[in-house]
Design a protein around this motif. Structure first.
Motif, short mmCIF file in Angstrom:
data_model
loop_
_atom_site.label_atom_id
_atom_site.label_comp_id
_atom_site.label_asym_id
_atom_site.label_seq_id
_atom_site.Cartn_x
_atom_site.Cartn_y
_atom_site.Cartn_z
N LEU A 198 -6.27 28.02 -24.85
CA LEU A 198 -7.81 28.73 -23.95
C LEU A 198 -8.15 27.79 -23.14
CD1 LEU A 198 -9.04 30.82 -27.38
CD2 LEU A 198 -7.63 31.43 -25.99
N GLU A 199 -8.10 26.77 -23.82
CA GLU A 199 -9.22 26.10 -22.73
C GLU A 199 -8.55 25.89 -21.36
OE1 GLU A 199 -10.98 21.79 -22.23
OE2 GLU A 199 -9.52 21.74 -23.87
N SER A 200 -7.27 25.93 -21.18
CA SER A 200 -6.47 25.82 -19.91
C SER A 200 -6.30 27.03 -19.55
CB SER A 200 -5.36 25.50 -19.97
OG SER A 200 -4.63 24.95 -19.00
N LEU A 201 -6.32 28.00 -19.63
CA LEU A 201 -6.65 29.30 -19.42
C LEU A 201 -7.74 29.98 -18.92
CD1 LEU A 201 -4.60 31.38 -22.36
CD2 LEU A 201 -4.11 31.31 -19.91
N ARG A 202 -9.26 29.19 -19.75
CA ARG A 202 -10.21 29.32 -18.82
C ARG A 202 -10.74 28.26 -17.56
NH1 ARG A 202 -12.83 29.73 -25.22
NH2 ARG A 202 -12.51 31.55 -25.24
N GLU A 203 -9.58 27.49 -17.23
CA GLU A 203 -10.48 26.61 -15.99
C GLU A 203 -9.07 26.53 -15.72
OE1 GLU A 203 -8.70 22.69 -17.28
OE2 GLU A 203 -10.39 22.07 -18.63
N TRP A 204 -7.92 27.39 -15.49
CA TRP A 204 -7.62 28.55 -13.96
C TRP A 204 -8.61 29.60 -13.90
CZ3 TRP A 204 -6.15 33.19 -13.88
CH2 TRP A 204 -5.16 33.53 -12.62
N LYS A 205 -9.11 30.21 -14.08
CA LYS A 205 -9.80 31.09 -13.92
C LYS A 205 -10.89 30.56 -13.27
CE LYS A 205 -13.29 35.30 -14.68
NZ LYS A 205 -14.05 35.61 -15.80
N GLU A 206 -11.03 29.77 -13.54
CA GLU A 206 -12.65 29.15 -12.89
C GLU A 206 -12.21 27.91 -11.36
OE1 GLU A 206 -15.89 29.16 -13.66
OE2 GLU A 206 -15.50 30.75 -14.87
N ASN A 207 -11.00 27.42 -11.47
CA ASN A 207 -10.66 27.14 -10.20
C ASN A 207 -9.18 27.06 -9.80
OD1 ASN A 207 -10.07 25.38 -7.99
ND2 ASN A 207 -11.08 23.71 -8.61
N PRO A 208 -8.24 28.80 -9.92
CA PRO A 208 -6.97 28.51 -9.49
C PRO A 208 -6.86 27.78 -8.82
CG PRO A 208 -8.31 30.87 -8.90
CD PRO A 208 -9.66 29.60 -9.64
N SER A 209 -6.89 27.97 -7.89
CA SER A 209 -6.11 26.58 -6.69
C SER A 209 -5.83 25.29 -6.44
CB SER A 209 -6.65 27.17 -5.43
OG SER A 209 -7.82 25.89 -5.33
N GLU A 210 -6.78 24.48 -7.39
CA GLU A 210 -7.31 22.79 -8.12
C GLU A 210 -5.94 22.84 -9.49
OE1 GLU A 210 -7.01 21.21 -5.78
OE2 GLU A 210 -8.08 22.45 -4.21
N TRP A 211 -5.63 24.76 -9.70
CA TRP A 211 -5.71 23.72 -11.54
C TRP A 211 -4.23 23.33 -11.99
CZ3 TRP A 211 -1.42 26.22 -14.89
CH2 TRP A 211 -1.56 25.94 -16.07
N THR A 212 -3.83 23.01 -13.07
CA THR A 212 -3.06 21.88 -13.14
C THR A 212 -2.69 21.93 -14.94
OG1 THR A 212 -3.36 19.19 -13.09
CG2 THR A 212 -2.30 20.75 -10.70
N PRO A 213 -1.29 23.13 -15.78
CA PRO A 213 -1.02 22.21 -16.28
C PRO A 213 -1.26 21.02 -17.19
CG PRO A 213 1.34 22.31 -15.81
CD PRO A 213 0.07 22.68 -14.63
N LYS A 214 -2.15 21.09 -18.53
CA LYS A 214 -2.21 19.92 -19.37
C LYS A 214 -0.92 18.52 -19.16
CE LYS A 214 -6.04 21.23 -21.34
NZ LYS A 214 -7.26 20.53 -20.87
N ASN A 215 0.50 19.74 -19.13
CA ASN A 215 1.17 18.37 -19.21
C ASN A 215 1.91 17.96 -18.13
OD1 ASN A 215 2.54 20.66 -18.40
ND2 ASN A 215 4.57 20.76 -20.06
N GLN A 216 1.15 18.68 -16.86
CA GLN A 216 1.78 17.64 -15.50
C GLN A 216 0.35 16.63 -14.37
OE1 GLN A 216 2.83 20.81 -12.93
NE2 GLN A 216 4.44 22.35 -14.46
#
Length: 216
Positions: A198-216
């Motif tokens: 959930l945290e990662s999914l919510r972070e993406w919505k807030e800043n989609p252009s800068e989002w990276t998955p936690k394993n990268q």
């Protein structure tokens, strides 16, 4: 804007069920823009399922009547909004037109296809809203042609702040049958995602252009 929360969850359930929307935090999708995204949406798949297609057609129609009243014409946005728009127009018993992304380069050079009259009330149908750019180009084309655009209805929106700003700037109210927040709620309830996602999914919505998955 969402008019019916229970309906929004049901739409989200359908979209997940038929994989019209896919969620994958660990192995994200790459959009045409180059953005890495944990979500991929293809609402055209809904047309292949008669029960879901019917549910969406009825939901669109109910939302239009509740928010905008019965318009004179329904306008679909090419290409995703064409089939959905035609179904809605049939449900409401009113004419249908559609709007190309740009004017044809041959023949009559039309951008708007179908029969309409200046001054008619029009509701625009879209399948998906991201930034709102393509949807609002269609709205602008209709306004320039003399139509009174009451607003726009879509199946789903990611809920980006830029979309809210763009629609407000264009003075075009819009509603969606479901959205990203309801999708995540339903995905968690149906075990499509876990609490840890959930945290990662919510972070993406807030800043989609800068989002990276936690394993990268």
């Amino acid at each position: 804007m969402i008019l019916n929360n229970d309906n929004a969850l049901k739409v989200a359930e359908f979209l997940l069920q038929i994989k019209a929307i896919k969620l994958n935090v660990a192995q994200p999708f790459t959009w045409a823009s180059g953005w890495k995204s944990p979500i991929y949406c293809d609402n055209r798949k809904t047309l292949s399922y008669p029960n879901i297609r019917t549910f969406l057609r009825q939901s669109y129609s109910q939302a239009i009547l509740e928010k905008f009243g019965k318009p004179d014409v329904i306008a679909g946005v090419a290409t995703g909004g064409i089939a959905q728009g035609a179904l809605v127009a049939q449900e409401l018993g009113i004419p249908f037109i559609y709007v190309r992304s740009s004017a044809k380069g041959h023949g009559l050079g039309n951008q708007i296809e179908g029969v309409f009259e200046e001054g008619q009330n029009v509701v625009v149908i879209e399948d998906l809203i991201s930034t709102g750019g393509s949807s609002l180009k269609a709205v602008e084309a209709l306004k320039e042609a003399g139509c009174n655009v009451k607003g726009l209805v879509a199946i789903f929106t990611y809920g980006f702040a830029v979309a809210e700003e763009n629609f407000e700037k264009a003075d075009c109210p819009y509603i969606t049958l479901s959205n990203y927040d309801f999708l995540i709620e339903q995905a968690l309830h149906s075990n499509y995602v876990t609490e840890s996602d959930l945290e990662s999914l919510r972070e993406w919505k807030e800043n989609p252009s800068e989002w990276t998955p936690k394993n990268q």
